[in-house]
Design a protein around this motif. Structure first.
Motif, mmCIF file in Angstrom:
data_model
loop_
_atom_site.group_PDB
_atom_site.id
_atom_site.type_symbol
_atom_site.label_atom_id
_atom_site.label_comp_id
_atom_site.label_asym_id
_atom_site.label_seq_id
_atom_site.Cartn_x
_atom_site.Cartn_y
_atom_site.Cartn_z
ATOM 1 N N SER A 455 0.826 -1.207 0.000
ATOM 2 C CA SER A 455 0.000 0.000 0.000
ATOM 3 C C SER A 455 0.862 1.259 0.000
ATOM 4 C CB SER A 455 -0.900 0.002 1.234
ATOM 5 O OG SER A 455 -1.640 1.212 1.300
ATOM 6 N N ALA A 456 0.387 2.276 -0.716
ATOM 7 C CA ALA A 456 1.132 3.538 -0.803
ATOM 8 C C ALA A 456 1.162 4.302 0.516
ATOM 9 C CB ALA A 456 0.518 4.419 -1.890
ATOM 10 N N ASP A 457 0.257 3.961 1.445
ATOM 11 C CA ASP A 457 0.183 4.732 2.699
ATOM 12 C C ASP A 457 0.977 4.108 3.843
ATOM 13 O OD1 ASP A 457 -1.335 2.565 3.554
ATOM 14 O OD2 ASP A 457 -3.067 3.758 4.189
ATOM 15 N N TYR A 458 1.865 3.150 3.530
ATOM 16 C CA TYR A 458 2.511 2.400 4.606
ATOM 17 C C TYR A 458 3.383 3.258 5.520
ATOM 18 C CZ TYR A 458 7.063 2.300 2.191
ATOM 19 O OH TYR A 458 8.252 2.638 1.614
ATOM 20 N N LYS A 459 3.905 4.396 5.017
ATOM 21 C CA LYS A 459 4.779 5.223 5.855
ATOM 22 C C LYS A 459 4.008 5.915 6.976
ATOM 23 C CE LYS A 459 8.487 6.029 2.540
ATOM 24 N NZ LYS A 459 9.297 7.047 1.829
ATOM 25 N N THR A 460 2.734 6.152 6.764
ATOM 26 C CA THR A 460 1.919 6.813 7.794
ATOM 27 C C THR A 460 0.954 5.863 8.480
ATOM 28 O OG1 THR A 460 0.336 7.468 6.073
ATOM 29 C CG2 THR A 460 2.053 9.067 6.685
ATOM 30 N N ASN A 461 0.765 4.677 7.904
ATOM 31 C CA ASN A 461 -0.143 3.700 8.505
ATOM 32 C C ASN A 461 0.585 2.375 8.631
ATOM 33 O OD1 ASN A 461 -2.366 2.350 9.493
ATOM 34 N ND2 ASN A 461 -3.315 2.064 7.489
ATOM 35 N N ASN A 462 1.169 2.131 9.798
ATOM 36 C CA ASN A 462 1.883 0.880 10.030
ATOM 37 C C ASN A 462 1.867 0.550 11.520
ATOM 38 O OD1 ASN A 462 4.525 1.926 11.312
ATOM 39 N ND2 ASN A 462 4.412 3.128 9.410
ATOM 40 N N ALA A 463 2.200 -0.677 11.833
ATOM 41 C CA ALA A 463 2.097 -1.153 13.212
ATOM 42 C C ALA A 463 3.035 -0.405 14.150
ATOM 43 C CB ALA A 463 2.381 -2.653 13.271
ATOM 44 N N LEU A 464 4.272 -0.183 13.750
ATOM 45 C CA LEU A 464 5.230 0.477 14.630
ATOM 46 C C LEU A 464 4.792 1.902 14.953
ATOM 47 C CD1 LEU A 464 7.898 0.353 16.152
ATOM 48 C CD2 LEU A 464 9.047 1.108 14.042
ATOM 49 N N GLN A 465 4.369 2.625 13.938
ATOM 50 C CA GLN A 465 3.901 3.994 14.145
ATOM 51 C C GLN A 465 2.717 4.024 15.102
ATOM 52 O OE1 GLN A 465 0.793 5.108 12.248
ATOM 53 N NE2 GLN A 465 0.803 6.934 13.527
ATOM 54 N N GLN A 466 1.804 3.067 14.949
ATOM 55 C CA GLN A 466 0.613 3.050 15.798
ATOM 56 C C GLN A 466 0.923 2.578 17.216
ATOM 57 O OE1 GLN A 466 -3.156 1.788 14.344
ATOM 58 N NE2 GLN A 466 -2.701 2.276 12.207
ATOM 59 N N LEU A 467 1.911 1.707 17.355
ATOM 60 C CA LEU A 467 2.319 1.287 18.697
ATOM 61 C C LEU A 467 2.972 2.431 19.468
ATOM 62 C CD1 LEU A 467 3.791 -2.266 17.970
ATOM 63 C CD2 LEU A 467 1.832 -1.774 19.455
ATOM 64 N N ARG A 468 3.676 3.306 18.757
ATOM 65 C CA ARG A 468 4.368 4.419 19.400
ATOM 66 C C ARG A 468 3.445 5.600 19.683
ATOM 67 N NH1 ARG A 468 9.940 4.468 15.717
ATOM 68 N NH2 ARG A 468 11.045 2.839 16.882
ATOM 69 N N ALA A 469 2.357 5.692 18.954
ATOM 70 C CA ALA A 469 1.442 6.819 19.115
ATOM 71 C C ALA A 469 0.657 6.679 20.422
ATOM 72 C CB ALA A 469 0.476 6.885 17.936
ATOM 73 N N PRO A 470 0.397 7.782 21.119
ATOM 74 C CA PRO A 470 -0.396 7.700 22.351
ATOM 75 C C PRO A 470 -1.823 7.236 22.090
ATOM 76 C CG PRO A 470 -0.006 9.987 21.715
ATOM 77 C CD PRO A 470 0.855 9.140 20.837
ATOM 78 N N GLN A 471 -2.346 7.552 20.921
ATOM 79 C CA GLN A 471 -3.683 7.095 20.541
ATOM 80 C C GLN A 471 -3.659 6.746 19.060
ATOM 81 O OE1 GLN A 471 -6.008 5.993 22.185
ATOM 82 N NE2 GLN A 471 -8.018 6.968 21.939
ATOM 83 N N SER A 472 -4.161 5.565 18.724
ATOM 84 C CA SER A 472 -4.173 5.079 17.344
ATOM 85 C C SER A 472 -5.207 3.973 17.234
ATOM 86 C CB SER A 472 -2.791 4.530 16.961
ATOM 87 O OG SER A 472 -2.476 3.375 17.739
ATOM 88 N N HIS A 473 -5.477 3.543 16.011
ATOM 89 C CA HIS A 473 -6.390 2.408 15.828
ATOM 90 C C HIS A 473 -5.901 1.200 16.625
ATOM 91 C CE1 HIS A 473 -8.350 4.722 12.779
ATOM 92 N NE2 HIS A 473 -7.399 4.575 11.867
ATOM 93 N N LEU A 474 -4.598 0.950 16.577
ATOM 94 C CA LEU A 474 -4.036 -0.209 17.259
ATOM 95 C C LEU A 474 -4.111 -0.056 18.777
ATOM 96 C CD1 LEU A 474 -2.668 -2.932 17.115
ATOM 97 C CD2 LEU A 474 -0.468 -1.770 16.785
ATOM 98 N N GLN A 475 -3.874 1.136 19.288
ATOM 99 C CA GLN A 475 -3.985 1.349 20.733
ATOM 100 C C GLN A 475 -5.425 1.140 21.195
ATOM 101 O OE1 GLN A 475 -1.455 1.345 22.446
ATOM 102 N NE2 GLN A 475 0.175 2.677 21.730
#
Length: 577
Positions: A455-475
């Protein structure tokens, strides 16, 4: 289970015995191995890649992972055409890699469930090759027929008008054997003959083999297709009646006929009950945790319920509930959601668990079907209903469908179409590589290519980014999974209703435990609700979690008399007493 309706609110009281099983109320995660993680740099996911990422699944709270087929295959249908049911596909690794994966999963406490594909094999299977050549042991392993003579042309033609799921006739002529064979999917996927006891025994041996390797159970593929009408009752295989479906593209399509002779035969349910007896016998003999069956059947609601059992014999613990896949879309009203939830909860036999499936490898992704703005709302719904939750890899991130060009398309269902119509049929958009991080190829591989585009959006939508974010879909997903361990979500009563076309509201509460209230606003405008009119809430409640775009934050205290349900937002609240 006790079912009651009070003041327009549907309620179900659930109770689990003290001897509840490991699989009850669990979180199940479908891994599409080819796209999950590539460990060896060939652009294709593999078993060592799965092993590498098992800790991630443990960390986000997954109970069990089921793997789409990993068996030796020519990959006509990417593993659902199996050439050897006892061997690992070389692109995915070795038997030693498999055993290492099982050992690692056991070490960290995740169950492994395999995809069992009993309806058909590959045409490259030794069984099929021997059947073609008339080997006495394998001669009747498949559905063979001489065909019929066209009275007008005198030409031999297919035995009946049966069409395959992938378009065109379900019958294929074999020059060597001089007969037609049945394939309800691709030409390279000949149907096994379950009226032959040798086939039944062979497939039971396959199950025993993998159970002995340490798997905890099976997801059973394409169950309704196992049996065709018994030829002994007819002089020939009968044509199926036309469906007269105005939405069906044409006579080459599967939808053109009613599949009264090729699907949902009564013997199918007995076969599932036999498989349940097999896994129960294995458990009794070898001990450990109960072994587990999930069944995939796109069929009528009444037929799905039969897979639970017949009141005397048990069937699968999880007959997949596809109502949200087949009957709900982004235009569905709140009342429709509630009706489908009520229907399932009311129809379940006593002593079984509900299950909810919102996505898989055969359907467009949840975020693409319901809208990216609703991904948290949908995951909140999935995780707060009673029973089991099934998540397809990537849905916890809000991954979306990836556009796949006609030239890059590999799904046989789409390849049997044309450049104008293939995309609607293609399953490739939901099968693209998992987005692990922002490194090249989304951290899926260190190769410079992948079997399907990333996917073209992988740099802004990925597991590592979401794990590090205080709030995300994954959190949010992780919070929900932890919440499911609370008594009110494990055994609590469900009271649910639609307030209007947009708002669903329900509660979960076990006796002596916290009262949780879930509010889902499917609409495009915010609504102010007086929650105390619906449930016995005090003046204030705490926000446990809410969609990313919500005005509320986790831990915030809100006034229940004027709660604002934002557009496309789901919120989980707990009463403050």
């Amino acid at each position: 289970m006790r079912v009651l309706t009070v003041a327009g609110v549907f309620a179900v009281v659930l109770s689990l015995s003290s001897a509840s099983q490991w699989w009850e109320n669990g979180n199940y995660y479908q891994i599409y191995p080819r796209s999950f993680r590539d460990s060896d740099g060939d652009g294709i996911g593999d078993l060592n890649g799965v092993t590498e990422k098992l800790q991630y699944l443990k960390d986000i709270g997954i109970t069990a992972a089921w793997l789409s087929p990993i068996f030796k295959s020519p990959m006509v249908d990417f593993g659902y055409d199996i050439a050897d049911f006892y061997q690992i596909h070389p692109e995915y690794g070795t038997m030693e890699d498999f055993e290492r994966m099982i050992a690692r999963a056991k070490e960290i406490g995740i169950k492994i469930i395999l995809d069992f594909v009993p309806n058909h094999s590959s045409d490259k299977s030794e069984w099929f090759i021997k059947s073609v050549n008339g080997d006495p042991q394998y001669k009747d392993y498949y559905i063979w027929h001489n065909g019929r003579i066209n009275q007008q042309t005198g030409e031999r033609e297919a035995p009946s008008n049966w069409n395959s799921e992938f378009r065109y006739s379900a019958w294929e002529w074999n020059e060597i054997r001089q007969q037609y064979y049945l394939h309800q999917f691709a030409i390279g996927q000949p149907d096994l003959n379950y009226r032959n006891p040798a086939v039944v025994n062979e497939m039971k041996n396959v199950m025993r083999f993998w159970l002995a390797k340490g798997v905890s159970g099976f997801r059973i593929d394409a169950v309704p297709y196992l049996f065709e009408v018994d030829l002994d009752r007819y002089n020939e295989y009968p044509d199926e009646p036309l469906s007269n479906d105005s939405d069906c593209p044409g006579p080459d399509d599967h939808c053109y006929t009613q599949h009264i002779y090729t699907q949902d035969q009564q013997e199918t349910y007995d076969m599932v009950y036999q498989w349940r007896e097999l896994v129960d016998e294995f458990h009794a003999e070898h001990g450990g945790d109960q072994r587990f069956l999930m069944t995939e059947a796109y069929t009528s609601f009444e037929n799905i319920m039969k897979y639970y059992g017949d009141g005397i014999r048990n069937g699968s613990q999880v007959p997949f509930n596809f109502d949200f896949l087949t009957s709900i879309n982004n235009a569905s009203k709140a009342t429709e959601y509630v009706e489908h939830i009520e229907k399932w909860m009311n129809a379940m036999p006593a002593g079984v668990s509900a299950n909810w499936v919102l996505g898989n490898h055969d359907n467009k992704r949840v975020a693409s079907r319901f809208g990216v703005q609703r991904i948290d709302l949908i995951n909140i719904l999935l995780q707060t209903l009673p029973g089991l939750a099934v998540t397809y890899n990537g849905e916890e991130l809000g991954m979306t469908d990836v556009y796949i060009s006609w030239e890059d398309t590999v799904d046989p269902n789409a390849c049997n179409s044309d450049p104008q119509h293939y995309y609607d049929r293609s399953r490739d958009p939901a099968r693209t590589p998992y987005q692990w991080d922002a490194s090249p190829m989304a951290g899926f591989t260190y190769a410079d290519h992948t079997w399907l585009p990333v996917s073209a959006d992988y740099k802004t939508n990925n597991a590592l980014q979401q794990l590090r974010a205080p709030q995300s879909h994954l959190q949010i997903f992780k919070t929900l999974v932890r919440l499911r361990q609370e008594p009110s979500f494990r055994t609590g009563e469900l009271k649910i209703k639609a307030l209007d076309d947009d708002v669903i509201i329900y509660s979960r509460q076990a006796e002596g435990s916290d009262l949780y209230v879930i509010v889902l606003n499917l609409g495009s405008t915010a609504k102010t609700l007086e929650l105390t009119k619906q449930f016995s809430l005090g003046a204030e409640a705490e926000v446990i979690t809410s969609s990313l775009q919500s005005r509320y934050i986790n831990g915030e205290t809100v006034k229940t008399s004027e709660f604002v349900a934002d557009a496309n937002v789901g919120t989980v609240l707990v009463a403050l007493n």
